[in-house]
Scaffold this motif. Structure first.
Motif, PDB file in Angstrom:
ATOM      1  N   UNK A 111       0.838  -1.212   0.000  1.00 10.30           N
ATOM      2  CA  UNK A 111       0.000   0.000   0.000  1.00 10.30           C
ATOM      3  C   UNK A 111       0.867   1.253   0.000  1.00 10.30           C
ATOM      4  N   UNK A 112       1.925   1.226   0.792  1.00 13.22           N
ATOM      5  CA  UNK A 112       2.813   2.392   0.876  1.00 13.22           C
ATOM      6  C   UNK A 112       3.579   2.598  -0.440  1.00 13.22           C
ATOM      7  N   UNK A 113       4.080   1.519  -1.019  1.00 16.56           N
ATOM      8  CA  UNK A 113       4.796   1.607  -2.305  1.00 16.56           C
ATOM      9  C   UNK A 113       3.871   2.180  -3.380  1.00 16.56           C
ATOM     10  N   UNK A 114       2.652   1.662  -3.444  1.00 13.06           N
ATOM     11  CA  UNK A 114       1.692   2.124  -4.452  1.00 13.06           C
ATOM     12  C   UNK A 114       1.362   3.597  -4.235  1.00 13.06           C
ATOM     13  N   UNK A 115       1.143   3.984  -2.997  1.00 16.75           N
ATOM     14  CA  UNK A 115       0.847   5.391  -2.681  1.00 16.75           C
ATOM     15  C   UNK A 115       2.008   6.286  -3.118  1.00 16.75           C
ATOM     16  N   UNK A 116       3.213   5.898  -2.750  1.00 14.98           N
ATOM     17  CA  UNK A 116       4.400   6.680  -3.115  1.00 14.98           C
ATOM     18  C   UNK A 116       4.569   6.761  -4.632  1.00 14.98           C
ATOM     19  N   UNK A 117       4.405   5.623  -5.315  1.00 13.72           N
ATOM     20  CA  UNK A 117       4.586   5.588  -6.766  1.00 13.72           C
ATOM     21  C   UNK A 117       3.515   6.407  -7.486  1.00 13.72           C
ATOM     22  N   UNK A 118       2.294   6.390  -6.974  1.00 13.85           N
ATOM     23  CA  UNK A 118       1.206   7.154  -7.581  1.00 13.85           C
ATOM     24  C   UNK A 118       1.461   8.655  -7.461  1.00 13.85           C
ATOM     25  N   UNK A 119       2.035   9.059  -6.339  1.00 12.15           N
ATOM     26  CA  UNK A 119       2.287  10.486  -6.085  1.00 12.15           C
ATOM     27  C   UNK A 119       3.560  10.991  -6.753  1.00 12.15           C
ATOM     28  N   UNK A 120       4.449  10.099  -7.159  1.00 16.59           N
ATOM     29  CA  UNK A 120       5.737  10.501  -7.728  1.00 16.59           C
ATOM     30  C   UNK A 120       5.662  10.601  -9.250  1.00 16.59           C
ATOM     31  N   UNK A 121       6.222  11.669  -9.787  1.00 15.13           N
ATOM     32  CA  UNK A 121       6.248  11.805 -11.249  1.00 15.13           C
ATOM     33  C   UNK A 121       7.333  10.931 -11.884  1.00 15.13           C
TER      34      UNK A 121
END
Length: 181
Positions: A57-67
């Motif tokens: 969940x944290x990886x997905x959240x971080x990846x979604x927010x990162x360009x």
């Protein structure tokens, strides 16, 4: 970052490549564990460096927010059968590049899933100012090496005797990169 979903049909198998969402986390944890036990082409043995649902969940959240990050999944009938990641960083000197990694459940090899995860990642990178994609591949994974070369990757180096596999022998890791001018 998020991409638009894309549907593929190959050898009577219909699948979707789309961005990962937080509700995929539990399934991703299970799929990654299974894939790690099915092949020696990856860095981990089954259960090593385990990522649980909250970790994904944290990886997905971080990846979604990162360009500079992209997390894609391949889905067959609402079941994740493979995934890929492009991971960049914020350091100015290396912000032009991302590292690509991909894995697919063994029963879904031969349907172009890894190829389409790669193609969508390349398209995303080229469309978003990413100049270089790097990856590591085991020297014995000849199909993957041929695929990467087909899509413009070149061998940039070799890490000698980098991995020891179940047969007790040491194998080289090939470093590959694709530069988009």
């Amino acid at each position: 970052m998020i991409i638009n979903p894309k549907e593929f049909y190959f050898n009577n198998l219909r699948y979707i490549v789309r961005s990962a969402t937080e509700k995929d986390a539990k399934n991703l944890s299970e799929v990654r564990l299974q894939i790690d036990g099915e092949t020696e082409n990856l860095d981990r043995e089954k259960g090593e460096a385990y990522i649980d649902e909250s970790g994904f969940k944290q990886i997905i959240k971080d990846d979604t927010e990162s360009i500079s990050n992209l997390f894609l999944v391949a889905e067959v009938k609402e079941r994740i059968v493979g995934f890929s990641r492009c991971k960049g960083n914020k350091l100015k000197r290396t912000s032009h590049k991302v590292e690509f990694g991909v894995c697919v459940l063994k029963e879904y090899w031969g349907y172009g899933i890894g190829k389409n995860l790669l193609k969508e990642s390349i398209h995303w990178a080229d469309s978003n100012g990413i100049k270089k994609i790097t990856l590591n591949v085991l020297e014995t994974n000849e199909k993957a090496i041929m695929l990467y070369k087909k899509y413009g990757f070149e061998v940039e180096g070799i890490l000698k005797k980098d991995k020891v596999l179940s047969d007790g022998n040491y194998y080289n890791t090939i470093l590959m990169g694709r530069f988009n001018e």
